[in-house]
Design a protein around this motif. Structure first.
Motif, PDB file in Angstrom:
ATOM      1  N   PHE A 294       8.744  10.867  -7.469  1.00 16.38           N
ATOM      2  CA  PHE A 294       8.015   9.858  -6.702  1.00 16.38           C
ATOM      3  C   PHE A 294       9.009   9.033  -5.885  1.00 16.38           C
ATOM      4  CE2 PHE A 294       6.120  10.772 -10.768  1.00 16.38           C
ATOM      5  CZ  PHE A 294       4.845  11.184 -10.407  1.00 16.38           C
ATOM      6  N   SER A 295       8.728   8.863  -4.606  1.00 21.26           N
ATOM      7  CA  SER A 295       9.609   8.103  -3.738  1.00 21.26           C
ATOM      8  C   SER A 295       8.795   7.313  -2.716  1.00 21.26           C
ATOM      9  CB  SER A 295      10.587   9.036  -3.016  1.00 21.26           C
ATOM     10  OG  SER A 295      11.467   8.301  -2.193  1.00 21.26           O
ATOM     11  N   PRO A 296       8.753   5.975  -2.862  1.00 17.26           N
ATOM     12  CA  PRO A 296       9.385   5.193  -3.920  1.00 17.26           C
ATOM     13  C   PRO A 296       8.674   5.373  -5.255  1.00 17.26           C
ATOM     14  CG  PRO A 296       7.997   3.791  -2.582  1.00 17.26           C
ATOM     15  CD  PRO A 296       8.007   5.126  -1.900  1.00 17.26           C
ATOM     16  N   ALA A 297       9.381   5.067  -6.331  1.00 17.49           N
ATOM     17  CA  ALA A 297       8.812   5.251  -7.670  1.00 17.49           C
ATOM     18  C   ALA A 297       7.931   4.065  -8.031  1.00 17.49           C
ATOM     19  CB  ALA A 297       9.927   5.421  -8.693  1.00 17.49           C
ATOM     20  N   SER A 298       6.787   4.002  -7.368  1.00 16.49           N
ATOM     21  CA  SER A 298       5.880   2.876  -7.597  1.00 16.49           C
ATOM     22  C   SER A 298       4.501   3.191  -7.056  1.00 16.49           C
ATOM     23  CB  SER A 298       6.424   1.610  -6.915  1.00 16.49           C
ATOM     24  OG  SER A 298       6.536   1.818  -5.517  1.00 16.49           O
ATOM     25  N   ALA A 299       3.536   2.388  -7.466  1.00 15.86           N
ATOM     26  CA  ALA A 299       2.164   2.475  -6.953  1.00 15.86           C
ATOM     27  C   ALA A 299       1.938   1.271  -6.050  1.00 15.86           C
ATOM     28  CB  ALA A 299       1.163   2.477  -8.102  1.00 15.86           C
ATOM     29  N   LEU A 300       1.475   1.524  -4.841  1.00 12.58           N
ATOM     30  CA  LEU A 300       1.278   0.450  -3.866  1.00 12.58           C
ATOM     31  C   LEU A 300      -0.177   0.001  -3.849  1.00 12.58           C
ATOM     32  CD1 LEU A 300       2.234  -1.332  -1.493  1.00 12.58           C
ATOM     33  CD2 LEU A 300       1.757   0.615   0.020  1.00 12.58           C
ATOM     34  N   SER A 301      -0.383  -1.299  -4.070  1.00 11.48           N
ATOM     35  CA  SER A 301      -1.724  -1.880  -4.045  1.00 11.48           C
ATOM     36  C   SER A 301      -2.199  -2.041  -2.605  1.00 11.48           C
ATOM     37  CB  SER A 301      -1.717  -3.240  -4.742  1.00 11.48           C
ATOM     38  OG  SER A 301      -2.852  -3.992  -4.396  1.00 11.48           O
ATOM     39  N   LYS A 302      -3.446  -1.697  -2.360  1.00 15.89           N
ATOM     40  CA  LYS A 302      -4.009  -1.857  -1.020  1.00 15.89           C
ATOM     41  C   LYS A 302      -4.532  -3.272  -0.796  1.00 15.89           C
ATOM     42  CE  LYS A 302      -7.382   0.176   2.176  1.00 15.89           C
ATOM     43  NZ  LYS A 302      -8.441   1.211   2.353  1.00 15.89           N
ATOM     44  N   VAL A 303      -5.004  -3.920  -1.850  1.00 14.73           N
ATOM     45  CA  VAL A 303      -5.617  -5.240  -1.723  1.00 14.73           C
ATOM     46  C   VAL A 303      -4.592  -6.330  -1.424  1.00 14.73           C
ATOM     47  CG1 VAL A 303      -6.903  -7.041  -2.930  1.00 14.73           C
ATOM     48  CG2 VAL A 303      -7.605  -4.658  -3.143  1.00 14.73           C
ATOM     49  N   ASP A 304      -3.547  -6.414  -2.263  1.00 12.99           N
ATOM     50  CA  ASP A 304      -2.577  -7.498  -2.092  1.00 12.99           C
ATOM     51  C   ASP A 304      -1.180  -7.006  -1.722  1.00 12.99           C
ATOM     52  OD1 ASP A 304      -1.800  -6.459  -4.554  1.00 12.99           O
ATOM     53  OD2 ASP A 304      -2.831  -8.024  -5.674  1.00 12.99           O
ATOM     54  N   GLY A 305      -0.985  -5.689  -1.572  1.00 16.05           N
ATOM     55  CA  GLY A 305       0.295  -5.164  -1.139  1.00 16.05           C
ATOM     56  C   GLY A 305       1.395  -5.169  -2.182  1.00 16.05           C
ATOM     57  N   ILE A 306       1.060  -5.452  -3.426  1.00 13.08           N
ATOM     58  CA  ILE A 306       2.053  -5.476  -4.505  1.00 13.08           C
ATOM     59  C   ILE A 306       2.390  -4.054  -4.927  1.00 13.08           C
ATOM     60  CG2 ILE A 306       2.479  -6.173  -6.898  1.00 13.08           C
ATOM     61  CD1 ILE A 306       0.721  -8.585  -6.433  1.00 13.08           C
TER      62      ILE A 306
ATOM     63  N   ASP B 289      -9.196  -2.659  -7.018  1.00 12.68           N
ATOM     64  CA  ASP B 289      -8.112  -2.377  -6.085  1.00 12.68           C
ATOM     65  C   ASP B 289      -7.963  -0.864  -5.929  1.00 12.68           C
ATOM     66  OD1 ASP B 289      -5.993  -2.735  -4.384  1.00 12.68           O
ATOM     67  OD2 ASP B 289      -4.819  -3.982  -5.768  1.00 12.68           O
ATOM     68  N   THR B 290      -7.257  -0.487  -4.892  1.00 10.78           N
ATOM     69  CA  THR B 290      -6.919   0.919  -4.670  1.00 10.78           C
ATOM     70  C   THR B 290      -5.409   1.028  -4.552  1.00 10.78           C
ATOM     71  OG1 THR B 290      -7.188   0.682  -2.278  1.00 10.78           O
ATOM     72  CG2 THR B 290      -9.091   1.466  -3.527  1.00 10.78           C
ATOM     73  N   PHE B 291      -4.861   2.182  -4.950  1.00 12.05           N
ATOM     74  CA  PHE B 291      -3.410   2.345  -5.025  1.00 12.05           C
ATOM     75  C   PHE B 291      -2.990   3.690  -4.421  1.00 12.05           C
ATOM     76  CE2 PHE B 291      -4.883  -0.352  -8.386  1.00 12.05           C
ATOM     77  CZ  PHE B 291      -3.981  -1.408  -8.405  1.00 12.05           C
ATOM     78  N   THR B 292      -1.786   3.716  -3.894  1.00  8.66           N
ATOM     79  CA  THR B 292      -1.225   4.928  -3.302  1.00  8.66           C
ATOM     80  C   THR B 292       0.119   5.245  -3.964  1.00  8.66           C
ATOM     81  OG1 THR B 292      -2.241   4.438  -1.157  1.00  8.66           O
ATOM     82  CG2 THR B 292      -0.442   6.027  -1.168  1.00  8.66           C
ATOM     83  N   VAL B 293       0.312   6.500  -4.307  1.00  5.69           N
ATOM     84  CA  VAL B 293       1.564   6.973  -4.897  1.00  5.69           C
ATOM     85  C   VAL B 293       2.087   8.114  -4.036  1.00  5.69           C
ATOM     86  CG1 VAL B 293       2.641   8.043  -6.908  1.00  5.69           C
ATOM     87  CG2 VAL B 293       0.847   6.327  -7.221  1.00  5.69           C
ATOM     88  N   HIS B 294       3.352   8.049  -3.639  1.00  7.32           N
ATOM     89  CA  HIS B 294       3.949   9.096  -2.818  1.00  7.32           C
ATOM     90  C   HIS B 294       4.655  10.095  -3.728  1.00  7.32           C
ATOM     91  CE1 HIS B 294       6.941  10.381   0.568  1.00  7.32           C
ATOM     92  NE2 HIS B 294       5.994  11.276   0.339  1.00  7.32           N
TER      93      HIS B 294
END
Length: 204
Positions: free
Chosen positions: A38-50, A119-124
């Motif tokens: 995973f790059s970046p190794a994180s889940a990105l929040s769509k609602v608050d961008g965290i 919330d919704t999240f995106t993982v690359h």
């Protein structure tokens, strides 16, 4: 006679065309091990961008185990088959487990706890192989869902670099007692990630 000669000429032409085709290109080196990350190794929040960072709790090599069922007839002291109350021969069914020789790299990820709002999240995902992320099905209330933008379904799969999407519903109560689990793995199952998610509640 003319028809036979005509078809013979057509056949020779087709053979000539087939013979002139270019050779198939090498589809790739199948000796290369499958990779998944995973790059970046994180889940990105769509609602608050965290971003919620992925942390590996433990990792290890695991061996694949398969099984088969062995049927054994039960015999008495005289060597005669034991007959049950239903008039049939008593048969014991034993499950035999054995190692297949196939090894996988298993990553157990630290639990990530999301806020109470929906919330919704995106993982690359980064990979050189085909991968899968089947939908988790909670035992109780459903609050975590992954989704496929292409099919509008919940069964995710892809090849090479791609994206994994999931969403959470609003939690009006206390923190969820049931954790959500999500597995992401290469299609040959040589690399597997085990994610665990929790969610806070508005009444915490």
């Amino acid at each position: 006679m003319k028809k036979i000669l005509y078809f013979a000429i057509i056949g020779l032409c087709l053979c000539g065309i087939v013979a002139c085709e270019e050779e198939f290109e090498n589809p790739g080196d199948f000796s290369v091990k499958a990779t998944l990350g995973f790059s970046p190794a994180s889940a990105l929040s769509k609602v608050d961008g965290i971003t919620y960072d992925f942390k590996v709790l433990s990792e290890k090599d695991t061996a694949f185990v398969s099984s088969y069922t062995r049927n054994d007839t039960t015999f008495d002291a005289n060597g005669e088959p034991v007959i049950g109350p239903d008039g049939k021969i008593v048969i014991n069914y034993d499950t035999i487990y054995f190692k297949t020789g196939k090894v996988a790299r298993y990553y157990e990820m630290d639990t990530i706890t999301f806020p109470s709002h929906a919330d919704t999240f995106t993982v690359h995902i980064t990979s050189n192989a085909l991968w899968k992320a089947p939908q988790f099905k909670p035992k109780k209330t459903q609050w975590f869902f992954n989704y496929n933008l292409k099919t509008d379904g919940t069964s995710l799969y892809g090849g090479g670099d791609g994206y994994f999407y999931f969403r959470t519903t609003r939690n009006k109560n206390k923190s969820r007692s049931e954790k959500a689990e999500q597995y992401i793995f290469t299609s040959d199952s040589t690399v597997m990630y085990h994610f665990v998610f929790g969610q806070k509640g508005e009444k915490d």
